[in-house]
Design an enzyme around this catalytic site. Structure first.
Site, PDB file in Angstrom:
ATOM      1  N   GLY A 193       0.787  -1.232   0.000  1.00 49.10           N
ATOM      2  CA  GLY A 193       0.000   0.000   0.000  1.00 49.10           C
ATOM      3  C   GLY A 193       0.814   1.274   0.000  1.00 49.10           C
ATOM      4  CB  CYS A 250     -25.701  -9.468 -17.711  1.00 52.06           C
ATOM      5  SG  CYS A 250     -25.060  -9.362 -19.396  1.00 52.06           S
ATOM      6  CB  CYS A 306     -24.370 -13.604 -19.883  1.00 50.99           C
ATOM      7  SG  CYS A 306     -23.817 -12.738 -18.401  1.00 50.99           S
ATOM      8  CB  CYS A 332     -20.990  -8.477 -18.261  1.00 52.44           C
ATOM      9  SG  CYS A 332     -21.995  -9.750 -17.525  1.00 52.44           S
ATOM     10  CB  CYS A 352     -20.449 -10.859 -20.871  1.00 46.81           C
ATOM     11  SG  CYS A 352     -22.195 -10.695 -21.271  1.00 46.81           S
TER      12      CYS A 352
END
Ligand SMILES: [Zn+2]
Lengths: 188, 283
Positions: free
Chosen positions: B29, B238, B241, B263, B269
């Site tokens: 980080g 979606c 899909c 998606c 997808c």
């Protein structure tokens, strides 16, 4: 010292071999305690293949190197100087230090970074007689549950971890294997 | 390929970037400064991510590039082509086949695995920048863990909007220490940052910073007891899909202004569609 020993033993194909070697070092640092093969270097006999490859991969004219104990000999100096161009220095000014565990003591001599730049700290390349996934228990970033690593001792690493985010980072080498222990790892 | 160094960058530059990556992994980080190089493409194109990819790629890698979830944008195609030419790597659009994935603005939906590396293109690496323009000050704030202002800003959002309005680049705290900008991914993706099996590397070219998350690192989105973090998602499946667990883009599908939700991760997808899943808008 025969000159041929200085000139030989570098990476034959530096870009590709250093890319592979770096991935070993990176995986080791990202997953403390994991063991990785690293090859491609043929340093003088007193250094392991792994140490040679780490030096070739990470060191150059911008990285002062401290050689501790028996590592501080003409053969090793000439090889490192020829293949990396790294300057040599005392422990307080180094970016990389190289030696056995005993030779590198005391660790307090090495830079652990500053509060604003903890990355300005030494990376210790420690030659160990053997390296295995047993011994001290490691936890922390990079480790799923816990890992084990044959460390020369535990107290020094606990003290080092207590400095976080300051601290030293360790790369252990033995033959053509390496493992790493960053400051973020807790050692028990 | 002979016109270039392997992966374009010279060896000395790669060593410098590699050293920065190792320190980044050792201090999760924390933003490691590095000397960013000119790349043969403009900064907005992810030169930080490209330099990190160049430093980690080996000839045996399978490289994938996603831009907002898609493999086929100009940006993604150009970066993929760049590494095909300069590193000779094979490329793929399949998340599961890739060993190195460079991304802008998304984390793939499919869980990543231990053999994979995710490289983020980062425009602004400093999560405190909008509070404090001076680098010398933000560096001091990180060193002292002075993150109070960040919490104040998020709490102001709550009092103004009733919730935290930040929906991209939502700040996280890493291992209880450094506050980190996850790059402009939707906050929907934030929960994937923590405890991930893959290595995550972040490169900011213009700002010259590299930072990292080792695998299985604890990453927590900043929040408050009375307003816990909410990785909100559009309330639709979606259209193509039928996925109910993916991040969706709203797209206009015809001249009459018809819309559908699909998606954002095109590989996810299409793999679902290939497996026989269909949504209500599927042709
Ligand atoms: Zn879909």
């Amino acid at each position: 010292m025969p000159q041929s020993q200085t000139l030989s033993g570098g990476f034959a194909d530096p870009a590709r071999q250093s890319a592979h070697a770096f991935r070993s070092v990176m995986e080791a640092m990202a997953r403390p305690g994991s063991l990785h093969d690293i090859t491609g270097a043929e340093p003088p006999a007193s250094l392991s293949v792994a140490t040679g490859a780490v030096l070739l991969t990470l060191c150059d004219t911008d990285t002062p190197v401290h050689l501790a104990g028996d590592a501080d000999c003409a053969t090793v100096r000439d090889w490192i100087a020829f293949h990396t161009g790294a300057p040599f220095c005392g422990p307080a000014d180094c970016m990389f230090a190289l030696g056995t565990w005993q030779a590198l003591a005391p660790l307090s001599a090495f830079p652990t970074g500053t509060a604003q730049y903890p990355d300005r700290s030494a990376t210790m390349i420690v030659e160990v007689p053997q390296l295995s996934a047993s011994g001290a228990t490691l936890t922390g970033p990079g480790i799923k549950d816990n890992a084990s690593l044959s460390l020369p001792e535990t107290r020094a690493f606990r003290d080092n971890h207590a400095l976080f985010p300051l601290g030293l980072d360790f790369i252990f080498t033995s033959g053509s294997r390496l493992a790493a222990l960053p400051r973020s790892t807790e050692v028990r | 390929m002979t016109d270039y160094n392997f992966a374009y960058l010279d060896e000395q530059t790669k060593r410098m970037i590699r050293r920065a990556i190792l320190k980044g992994l050792a201090i999760p980080g924390y933003q490691v400064p590095f000397a960013s190089r000119e790349m043969p493409m403009p900064y907005g194109w992810g030169t930080g991510g490209i330099q990190v990819s160049a430093a980690v790629l080996t000839p045996e890698d399978r490289f994938k590039v996603i831009d907002q979830g898609a493999d086929d944008t100009t940006n993604a195609v150009s970066i993929r082509t760049f590494f095909e030419r300069t590193a000779g790597v094979k490329t793929t659009t399949a998340t599961a086949e890739a060993t190195v994935i460079q991304t802008r603005h998304r984390i793939p939906e499919a869980p990543l695995t231990e053999g994979q590396i995710l490289v983020y293109q980062v425009p602004i690496p400093e999560p405190l920048r909008f509070l404090e323009p001076r680098e010398s000050e933000t560096r001091k704030m990180h060193s002292l863990e002075e993150y109070g202002l960040m919490h104040v800003k998020l709490y102001e959002d709550i009092s103004r909007h009733g919730h935290i309005a930040t929906s991209y680049a939502y700040p996280v705290k890493v291992e209880g220490r450094y506050v980190m900008d996850p790059s402009p991914i939707p906050k929907f993706d934030n929960p994937k940052l923590g405890d991930m099996a893959a290595i995550q590397l972040f490169g900011a070219g213009r700002e010259q910073r590299i930072y990292a998350l080792p695998p299985y690192t604890q990453v927590v989105s900043l929040d408050f007891e009375d307003h816990p973090f909410d990785p909100s998602r559009a309330d639709h499946p979606c259209g193509l899909c039928g996925a109910e667990d993916s991040y969706l883009d709203e797209v206009i599908v015809d001249d009459a202004g018809g819309r559908m939700f699909v998606c954002s991760d095109t590989d996810y997808c299409s793999a679902r569609q290939a497996a026989g899943h269909t949504g209500k808008d599927a042709a």
